[in-house]
Design a protein around this motif. Structure first.
Motif, short mmCIF file in Angstrom:
data_model
loop_
_atom_site.label_atom_id
_atom_site.label_comp_id
_atom_site.label_asym_id
_atom_site.label_seq_id
_atom_site.Cartn_x
_atom_site.Cartn_y
_atom_site.Cartn_z
N VAL A 23 -8.44 3.04 9.02
CA VAL A 23 -8.42 4.48 8.71
C VAL A 23 -7.03 4.93 8.29
O VAL A 23 -6.86 5.71 7.33
CB VAL A 23 -8.92 5.28 9.94
N LEU A 27 -6.15 6.43 4.68
CA LEU A 27 -5.58 7.78 4.57
C LEU A 27 -4.24 7.75 3.85
O LEU A 27 -3.95 8.63 3.01
CB LEU A 27 -5.42 8.37 5.98
N VAL A 31 -3.55 9.84 0.34
CA VAL A 31 -2.48 10.84 0.28
C VAL A 31 -1.43 10.43 -0.75
O VAL A 31 -0.89 11.27 -1.50
CB VAL A 31 -1.87 11.05 1.68
N LEU A 72 3.01 8.69 6.47
CA LEU A 72 1.86 7.79 6.50
C LEU A 72 2.22 6.41 5.96
O LEU A 72 1.78 5.39 6.48
CB LEU A 72 0.71 8.40 5.70
#
Length: 267
Positions: A23, A27, A31, A72
């Motif tokens: 995940v 993600l 992004v 991230l």
């Protein structure tokens, strides 16, 4: 039961870790692509207004989007090291499980070898005999064949040890030790009885010595009393008194004569 719970917990933990990694990577990729598209003007930037005063508003959407994207991406940099740690934990756990299986299979084969269940002498026949027994054992049906073969080879190598410590020899040794223990207990019982007898005899002797001492002291006291009452008995060489020189002899029927002294003054 506890082993099953531990295995289930470890499995769920592994699933959660893998799902979190996937995940997070997905993600970060989404992004990053969106930020790149915003940089080239393909899509609008994130709109986020922060009011710092009554009439002051600051647009922080672009900065927050860029910072979140780098954050991230930075978190994704930890994913390879986390994956390596997970693989090491899994391999260690797998190795531990394999060693436990080997030990369990070897224990079964070695126990049967101590009972004298294997008769083959050659290495090939001996290993095959042990492998056939372990395959038919109900507690080893879930173990892999390679592990059973390794345990069979280990059991063949330690066959001399199994012969040295066979069940028959161990039972004989234990019987000998139990017999020695019983003999030692009997010997200790005899020693305790002898100690009791010696103690009783010692107390008896001490009591007799005390009684003899008391009797001797009483005898000495009696002699002293007689010496004070009859001082003439102490001198055995003194002449007889004149009062008992005259005697009257009375014959008895058996020819014995009894003398009765009379004092001269009484005549």
């Amino acid at each position: 039961m506890f082993n099953d719970i531990a295995e289930t917990t470890a499995f769920l933990k592994s699933v959660m870790e893998r799902a979190t990694m996937y995940v997070l990577a997905l993600l970060a990729a989404i992004v990053s692509l969106y930020t790149i598209a915003c940089a080239f003007g393909l899509t609008p930037w994130l709109n986020m207004v922060v009011q710092t005063g009554p009439d002051t508003q600051v647009q922080v959407g672009v900065g927050a989007q860029i910072i979140g994207t780098f954050l991230l991406i930075g978190l994704c940099s930890f994913l390879p090291s986390n994956a390596r740690v997970a693989r090491l934990e899994y391999s260690h756990r797998r190795f531990e499980m394999n060693m436990q299986d080997v030990a369990r299979a070897y224990y079964v084969a070695h126990a049967e070898d101590r009972k004298g269940a294997f008769k083959m002498q050659s290495e090939f026949d001996s290993v095959r005999e042990r492998l056939a027994l372990m395959r038919e054992h109900p507690d080893l049906d879930q173990i892999e064949p390679q592990i059973l073969e390794l345990a069979a080879q280990m059991s063949h190598v330690s066959r001399d040890l199994a012969d040295t410590y066979s069940d028959e020899k161990m039972d004989r040794a234990l019987s000998f030790l139990r017999q020695r223990e019983e003999e030692l207990e009997q010997f200790n019982a005899r020693i305790d009885r002898a100690k009791s007898i010696v103690g009783e005899m010692t107390r008896w002797k001490d009591r007799l010595d005390l009684d003899e001492t008391m009797a001797r002291s009483q005898l000495f006291a009696l002699r002293d009393a007689f010496a004070d009452a009859l001082p003439e008995l102490d001198d055995l060489d003194a002449p007889a008194p004149q009062a008992i020189e005259d005697t009257q002899t009375t014959p008895l029927p058996n020819g014995v004569k009894v003398a009765y002294p009379y004092a001269a003054a009484a005549e």
